[in-house]
Design a protein around this motif. Structure first.
Motif, PDB file in Angstrom:
ATOM      1  N   HIS A 166       6.681   7.050   8.552  1.00  0.00           N
ATOM      2  CA  HIS A 166       6.065   8.329   8.197  1.00  0.00           C
ATOM      3  C   HIS A 166       6.694   9.061   7.012  1.00  0.00           C
ATOM      4  CE1 HIS A 166       3.639  11.889   8.572  1.00  0.00           C
ATOM      5  NE2 HIS A 166       4.715  12.657   8.727  1.00  0.00           N
TER       6      HIS A 166
ATOM      7  N   ASP B 290       0.003   4.448  10.272  1.00  0.00           N
ATOM      8  CA  ASP B 290      -0.386   4.531   8.868  1.00  0.00           C
ATOM      9  C   ASP B 290      -0.488   3.129   8.273  1.00  0.00           C
ATOM     10  OD1 ASP B 290      -0.483   7.213   9.302  1.00  0.00           O
ATOM     11  OD2 ASP B 290       0.965   7.788   7.770  1.00  0.00           O
TER      12      ASP B 290
ATOM     13  N   HIS C 233       5.762   6.693  15.399  1.00  0.00           N
ATOM     14  CA  HIS C 233       5.354   6.797  13.995  1.00  0.00           C
ATOM     15  C   HIS C 233       6.315   7.684  13.215  1.00  0.00           C
ATOM     16  CE1 HIS C 233       3.137   6.935  10.333  1.00  0.00           C
ATOM     17  NE2 HIS C 233       2.950   8.245  10.424  1.00  0.00           N
TER      18      HIS C 233
ATOM     19  N   ASP D  19       3.422   2.251   7.636  1.00  0.00           N
ATOM     20  CA  ASP D  19       3.101   2.915   6.360  1.00  0.00           C
ATOM     21  C   ASP D  19       2.671   1.957   5.248  1.00  0.00           C
ATOM     22  OD1 ASP D  19       3.771   5.703   7.162  1.00  0.00           O
ATOM     23  OD2 ASP D  19       5.765   4.837   7.424  1.00  0.00           O
TER      24      ASP D  19
ATOM     25  N   ASN E 190      -0.465   9.229  11.551  1.00  0.00           N
ATOM     26  CA  ASN E 190      -1.244  10.445  11.330  1.00  0.00           C
ATOM     27  C   ASN E 190      -2.506  10.171  10.534  1.00  0.00           C
ATOM     28  OD1 ASN E 190       0.964  10.087   9.305  1.00  0.00           O
ATOM     29  ND2 ASN E 190      -0.272  11.580   8.212  1.00  0.00           N
TER      30      ASN E 190
HETATM   31 MN    MN Z   1       2.515   9.045   8.415  1.00  0.00          MN
END
Ligand code: MN
Ligand code: OKV
Length: 240
Positions: free
Chosen positions: A195, A41, A114, A8, A79
Motif C-alpha cells: 500500500h 492493489d 494490504h 501493488d 483499496n
Molecule cells: Mn493500496
C-alpha cells in the motif's frame, strides 16, 4: 521451496510492461513456489467481476495455470480492487482471505494485510473507505449497468488524484501505534503489507521482543516480493 508475497502491481491496460512483468514472474518464479499471496492493489481499479476485459482474462488464465499445477494462490483486497469477488476468484482458482490474516510460515507467525487500514491518520481516506465497504452501498453500485459504473469510477479517480496531492507524506504512511497494536493483537513475529509503496524491513520493539514490519514495493519499474522459506524472510526486487 518458498512462499512468495506480492502487492501493488496496479495492473491496467495503460501499463502493458507491468502485465508482461507479472506474466514473466508467474512463469519464471511463482511456478516453483509453495504458494503465492497477493496483498491487494493487484489491479489499478475494479468495478465488478462482470467487467471481463482481455487483461482480466489474461491474468486469471495465468493464475489458474498456477493453481491447477497445485500452487495455491491467496488474495487480500486492496483499496483499489476491493470489489474483486467470488466469481473472479474462482476464475483464477484463488482463495480470498480476510483483510488481516495470520499465517504460520516455516515456524514464524506472519500477519499479512494490504496496509491501508494502518494509515489511520488519513481521516478523509478512512471515511471514504467506510462508505465504499458498506455492503448495501456495494450492492447498489454493483447493480448499476457497467457503463454507469465506469463513469462513476472515472470521476472518483479524478477527484481522488486531486485530494491526495494535498496530503502530506506522513499522513499517507502507516501509524506506528496501529502497527504495534496489530502485531500485539495477533502475537505475530512479522507483519507484511503493501500500500505505501515504501519497500523496507523495519524493526519494531514490543515489550523487549524484536518484531519486523516488511513493506512491499509497488511494481512501477521493477517487481518486488517477499520470499519466505526455512532460511528466513527476504525482500527481493527484479527487472521485468
Ligand atoms: Mn493500496
Ligand atoms: C478505487 C479509489 C477509485 C482510493 C463505488 C461503491 C459508490 C464501490 C465503488 C468505484 C470506484 C472502485 C469501486 C477506485 C479506489 C478510487 C478513487 C480513490 C483512494 C461505490 C462501491 F460509492 F459509488 F457507490 N467503486 N472504483 N480511491 O475506480 O476502482 O483508493 S475504482
Amino acid at each position: 521451496m518458498s512462499t512468495y508475497i506480492i502487492a501493488d502491481l496496479h495492473l491496467s491496460e495503460d501499463e502493458p510492461a507491468i502485465t508482461a512483468g507479472f506474466m514473466h514472474f508467474i512463469h519464471q518464479q511463482a511456478i516453483h513456489a509453495d504458494s503465492l499471496y497477493i496483498l491487494g492493489d493487484f489491479f489499478n481499479y475494479w468495478i465488478g467481476d462482470d467487467d471481463q476485459t482481455e487483461l482480466h482474462q489474461q491474468v486469471s488464465g495465468a493464475l489458474k495455470m498456477l493453481t491447477d499445477k497445485g500452487i495455491p494462490c491467496y488474495f487480500i483486497h486492496g483499496n483499489r480492487d476491493f470489489l474483486i469477488g467470488k466469481r473472479y476468484a474462482k476464475q483464477c482458482g484463488m482463495t480470498i482471505l480476510v483483510q488481516e490474516t495470520l499465517l504460520e510460515l516455516y515456524g514464524k507467525r506472519v500477519l499479512i494485510l494490504h496496509g491501508d487500514t494502518l494509515c489511520i491518520d488519513d481521516i478523509a481516506y478512512q471515511n471514504y473507505r467506510k462508505k465504499v465497504h458498506t455492503p448495501w452501498i456495494q450492492c447498489l453500485f454493483l447493480s448499476l449497468p457497467l457503463f454507469i459504473r465506469r463513469r462513476i469510477a472515472q470521476k472518483m479517480r479524478k477527484n481522488s488524484q486531486y485530494a491526495s496531492s494535498m496530503k502530506t507524506e506522513s499522513i499517507m504512511d502507516v501509524n506506528p501505534q496501529a502497527v504495534v497494536n496489530a502485531l500485539t493483537h495477533y502475537q505475530a513475529d512479522w507483519m507484511i503489507h503493501g500500500h505505501t509503496h515504501r519497500p523496507a524491513i523495519h524493526e519494531v520493539l514490543i515489550n523487549n521482543k524484536l518484531c519486523y514490519r516488511g513493506v512491499l514495493g509497488a511494481w512501477h519499474h521493477e517487481g518486488s516480493a517477499f520470499v519466505i522459506n526455512e532460511q528466513g524472510i527476504e525482500l527481493i526486487f527484479f527487472p521485468f
